[in-house]
Design a protein around this motif. Structure first.
Motif, PDB file in Angstrom:
ATOM      1  N   PRO A 223       0.806  -1.226   0.000  1.00 33.77           N
ATOM      2  CA  PRO A 223       0.000   0.000   0.000  1.00 33.77           C
ATOM      3  C   PRO A 223       0.838   1.274   0.000  1.00 33.77           C
ATOM      4  N   ASN A 224       2.082   1.199   0.462  1.00 34.27           N
ATOM      5  CA  ASN A 224       2.930   2.388   0.553  1.00 34.27           C
ATOM      6  C   ASN A 224       3.739   2.663  -0.711  1.00 34.27           C
ATOM      7  N   GLY A 225       3.939   1.644  -1.540  1.00 34.68           N
ATOM      8  CA  GLY A 225       4.752   1.861  -2.726  1.00 34.68           C
ATOM      9  C   GLY A 225       5.246   0.551  -3.317  1.00 34.68           C
ATOM     10  N   VAL A 226       6.187   0.674  -4.246  1.00 35.08           N
ATOM     11  CA  VAL A 226       6.767  -0.487  -4.926  1.00 35.08           C
ATOM     12  C   VAL A 226       8.222  -0.620  -4.496  1.00 35.08           C
ATOM     13  N   ASP A 227       8.564  -1.822  -4.034  1.00 31.11           N
ATOM     14  CA  ASP A 227       9.901  -2.125  -3.508  1.00 31.11           C
ATOM     15  C   ASP A 227      10.567  -3.107  -4.468  1.00 31.11           C
ATOM     16  N   VAL A 228      11.735  -2.738  -5.007  1.00 29.65           N
ATOM     17  CA  VAL A 228      12.404  -3.540  -6.036  1.00 29.65           C
ATOM     18  C   VAL A 228      13.868  -3.750  -5.647  1.00 29.65           C
ATOM     19  N   VAL A 229      14.357  -4.985  -5.801  1.00 23.61           N
ATOM     20  CA  VAL A 229      15.789  -5.248  -5.693  1.00 23.61           C
ATOM     21  C   VAL A 229      16.335  -5.450  -7.103  1.00 23.61           C
ATOM     22  N   VAL A 230      17.300  -4.631  -7.480  1.00 21.62           N
ATOM     23  CA  VAL A 230      17.959  -4.686  -8.785  1.00 21.62           C
ATOM     24  C   VAL A 230      19.342  -5.303  -8.599  1.00 21.62           C
ATOM     25  N   ARG A 231      19.703  -6.231  -9.497  1.00 19.48           N
ATOM     26  CA  ARG A 231      21.048  -6.802  -9.472  1.00 19.48           C
ATOM     27  C   ARG A 231      21.724  -6.581 -10.824  1.00 19.48           C
ATOM     28  N   CYS A 232      22.998  -6.194 -10.772  1.00 19.97           N
ATOM     29  CA  CYS A 232      23.766  -5.926 -11.991  1.00 19.97           C
ATOM     30  C   CYS A 232      25.001  -6.819 -12.029  1.00 19.97           C
ATOM     31  N   TYR A 233      25.433  -7.143 -13.262  1.00 15.53           N
ATOM     32  CA  TYR A 233      26.520  -8.085 -13.477  1.00 15.53           C
ATOM     33  C   TYR A 233      27.429  -7.569 -14.583  1.00 15.53           C
ATOM     34  N   ASP A 234      28.681  -8.051 -14.567  1.00 16.45           N
ATOM     35  CA  ASP A 234      29.585  -7.738 -15.668  1.00 16.45           C
ATOM     36  C   ASP A 234      29.465  -8.809 -16.750  1.00 16.45           C
ATOM     37  N   HIS A 235      30.328  -8.760 -17.751  1.00 15.77           N
ATOM     38  CA  HIS A 235      30.218  -9.654 -18.894  1.00 15.77           C
ATOM     39  C   HIS A 235      30.520 -11.110 -18.546  1.00 15.77           C
ATOM     40  N   THR A 236      31.201 -11.354 -17.427  1.00 18.11           N
ATOM     41  CA  THR A 236      31.467 -12.731 -17.008  1.00 18.11           C
ATOM     42  C   THR A 236      30.342 -13.318 -16.177  1.00 18.11           C
ATOM     43  N   GLY A 237      29.393 -12.469 -15.790  1.00 25.17           N
ATOM     44  CA  GLY A 237      28.320 -12.904 -14.909  1.00 25.17           C
ATOM     45  C   GLY A 237      28.593 -12.647 -13.451  1.00 25.17           C
ATOM     46  N   ALA A 238      29.727 -11.999 -13.139  1.00 24.10           N
ATOM     47  CA  ALA A 238      30.050 -11.660 -11.753  1.00 24.10           C
ATOM     48  C   ALA A 238      29.299 -10.400 -11.339  1.00 24.10           C
ATOM     49  N   PRO A 239      28.848 -10.308 -10.081  1.00 27.99           N
ATOM     50  CA  PRO A 239      28.188  -9.078  -9.619  1.00 27.99           C
ATOM     51  C   PRO A 239      29.095  -7.870  -9.838  1.00 27.99           C
ATOM     52  N   ALA A 240      28.496  -6.768 -10.292  1.00 23.39           N
ATOM     53  CA  ALA A 240      29.273  -5.560 -10.582  1.00 23.39           C
ATOM     54  C   ALA A 240      28.391  -4.345 -10.415  1.00 23.39           C
ATOM     55  N   ASP A 241      28.929  -3.312  -9.812  1.00 23.96           N
ATOM     56  CA  ASP A 241      28.174  -2.080  -9.628  1.00 23.96           C
ATOM     57  C   ASP A 241      27.947  -1.396 -10.972  1.00 23.96           C
ATOM     58  N   SER A 242      26.793  -0.722 -11.084  1.00 27.92           N
ATOM     59  CA  SER A 242      26.459  -0.075 -12.355  1.00 27.92           C
ATOM     60  C   SER A 242      25.393   0.985 -12.137  1.00 27.92           C
ATOM     61  N   TRP A 243      25.406   1.983 -12.992  1.00 27.69           N
ATOM     62  CA  TRP A 243      24.247   2.841 -13.138  1.00 27.69           C
ATOM     63  C   TRP A 243      23.139   2.021 -13.823  1.00 27.69           C
ATOM     64  N   PHE A 244      21.901   2.415 -13.635  1.00 25.84           N
ATOM     65  CA  PHE A 244      20.810   1.704 -14.295  1.00 25.84           C
ATOM     66  C   PHE A 244      19.598   2.620 -14.397  1.00 25.84           C
ATOM     67  N   ASP A 245      18.731   2.298 -15.354  1.00 27.00           N
ATOM     68  CA  ASP A 245      17.466   3.003 -15.537  1.00 27.00           C
ATOM     69  C   ASP A 245      16.326   2.043 -15.212  1.00 27.00           C
ATOM     70  N   LEU A 246      15.381   2.489 -14.394  1.00 24.16           N
ATOM     71  CA  LEU A 246      14.255   1.661 -13.968  1.00 24.16           C
ATOM     72  C   LEU A 246      12.950   2.404 -14.197  1.00 24.16           C
ATOM     73  N   THR A 247      11.975   1.715 -14.778  1.00 24.72           N
ATOM     74  CA  THR A 247      10.627   2.253 -14.986  1.00 24.72           C
ATOM     75  C   THR A 247       9.606   1.269 -14.436  1.00 24.72           C
ATOM     76  N   TYR A 248       8.641   1.791 -13.693  1.00 23.70           N
ATOM     77  CA  TYR A 248       7.481   1.012 -13.242  1.00 23.70           C
ATOM     78  C   TYR A 248       6.235   1.627 -13.859  1.00 23.70           C
ATOM     79  N   HIS A 249       5.429   0.794 -14.506  1.00 14.80           N
ATOM     80  CA  HIS A 249       4.172   1.307 -15.059  1.00 14.80           C
ATOM     81  C   HIS A 249       3.050   0.313 -14.781  1.00 14.80           C
ATOM     82  N   ARG A 250       1.915   0.835 -14.349  1.00 16.57           N
ATOM     83  CA  ARG A 250       0.732   0.025 -14.062  1.00 16.57           C
ATOM     84  C   ARG A 250      -0.482   0.650 -14.733  1.00 16.57           C
ATOM     85  N   GLU A 251      -1.093  -0.123 -15.627  1.00 16.84           N
ATOM     86  CA  GLU A 251      -2.249   0.335 -16.409  1.00 16.84           C
ATOM     87  C   GLU A 251      -1.929   1.615 -17.180  1.00 16.84           C
ATOM     88  N   ARG A 252      -0.675   1.708 -17.596  1.00 18.85           N
ATOM     89  CA  ARG A 252      -0.192   2.759 -18.481  1.00 18.85           C
ATOM     90  C   ARG A 252       0.855   2.164 -19.408  1.00 18.85           C
TER      91      ARG A 252
END
Length: 361
Positions: A223-252
């Motif tokens: 009821p308070n909002g949308v909670d998302v965990v984002v995970r990013c990886y490098d080309h080998t599949g290892a976890p790696a920090d990154s900038w990212f763009d996220l969009t949430y849309h509902r009935e739009r």
């Protein structure tokens, strides 16, 4: 005579009060303010190539979006006359082999919005920059959004925090880095919540130096909002920090608009055909296995005029998902053949994804 003089004066006064009330009423900005989408249909295009006219559109109703190649695998997409400093971009590779595309950078240039895209290909144990077809979009919004539906976005920093952000109720979107080198971020979008796991998420890695892939690991709608965990990886599949763009849309639509467009649909494959599957005209979204790492999808009765598809991987570790082929229309049915998912090793992965289609009409 005196009455004739009084009545016009009284009428003018009343009109002046009305105008004053109108002037002081809170303004509702259009959401989105500006947007564009396109399909980059030639992996190695000539400079200034006008992208596929059947699959590009902009908020100014002019089909003049172009792309030019830069270094290997990198492209400069130009969306004329929609420049802004507070938007987000998404990109999805279109290919039948293990490759992906990420946002390299985006910025205004005069009146134009630039989105630079970098694509990579997995070949054996090596990942190299390579040319690829892809879908790309950009959207920017401001002001409050009264509904129906809801829409929010942010560009997350690699160290946590946000660069650009939009919240439809004026709340503050947040992105918290969950540990140096983990590539993990917790995003919270206040004021866009509900009572069911509904809506659609799109996440795209953004990095100007290194190959990155980002995806949704978990999501909750409260009821308070949308909670998302984002995970990013490098080309080998290892976890790696990154900038990212996220969009949430509902009935739009994925770029935030509604009426117009009023033809759009989306689904979340693990939850299909539940509350996270939506069709704006009340018709059917269809999902079926289509082979190793493949999902075949149909969005019924929303395939009207120019449209756009984005795909984001979900859960399962460092796997990622793209489009195997560009979508087509059969009458008003959108045919997505197929969503294709890969392991970091280059072999097919169990397909789990968010898929979103939006028409311009």
């Amino acid at each position: 005579m005196r009455l004739r003089r009084i009545l016009p004066a009284l009428l003018a006064a009343l009109l002046g009060v009305g105008a004053g009330l109108a002037a002081t009423a809170p303004a509702q900005a259009a959401t989105p303010d500006r947007w564009a989408f396109a399909f980059m249909d030639k992996p190695l295009p000539p400079a200034g190539h006008v992208m596929d006219l059947a699959r590009q559109w902009k908020s100014d109703n002019v089909q003049n979006s172009t792309v030019s190649p830069l270094v290997i695998g990198r492209y400069r997409v130009v969306f004329p006359n929609i420049a802004s400093a507070n938007g987000v971009a998404h990109v999805t590779a279109v290919a039948g082999d293990p490759r992906w595309c990420q946002v390299w950078n985006y910025y205004p240039s005069g009146a134009d919005q630039i989105v630079e895209v970098q694509c990579y290909k997995y070949t054996g144990a090596v990942v190299t920059m390579d040319w690829s077809a892809f879908t790309v979009m950009y959207s920017t919004s401001s002001g409050l959004l009264p509904g129906p539906g809801t829409y929010a976005y942010l560009q997350g920093k690699s160290t946590g925090g946000t660069v650009t952000s939009y919240n439809p109720v004026g709340g503050v979107n947040t992105s918290v880095h969950l540990g140096l080198g983990t590539g993990t971020y917790r995003v919270f979008l206040p004021g866009v919540g509900g009572s069911a796991l509904a809506g659609n998420l799109q996440v795209t890695a953004q990095h100007g130096n290194s190959p990155r892939r980002c995806k949704v690991d978990t999501w909750q709608v409260t009821p308070n909002g949308v909670d998302v965990v984002v995970r990013c990886y490098d080309h080998t599949g290892a976890p790696a920090d990154s900038w990212f763009d996220l969009t949430y849309h509902r009935e739009r639509s994925v770029y935030g608009a509604r009426n117009l467009p009023d033809h759009f649909a989306y689904l979340w494959t693990p939850g299909w055909p539940g509350t996270a599957s939506y069709n704006s005209v009340g018709s059917v979204n269809h999902l079926a296995p289509a082979g190793a790492g493949l999902h075949y999808i149909e969005f019924h009765k929303v395939g009207v005029k120019e449209g756009h598809v984005q795909v984001t991987g979900y859960k399962g570790g460092n796997e990622y998902c793209n489009l195997q082929n560009v979508w087509t229309l059969s009458g008003s049915v959108v045919l997505v053949r197929n969503v294709i998912c890969w392991k970091a090793s280059g072999s097919p992965a169990s397909p789990q994804s968010f898929v979103s289609y939006s028409s311009r009409a």
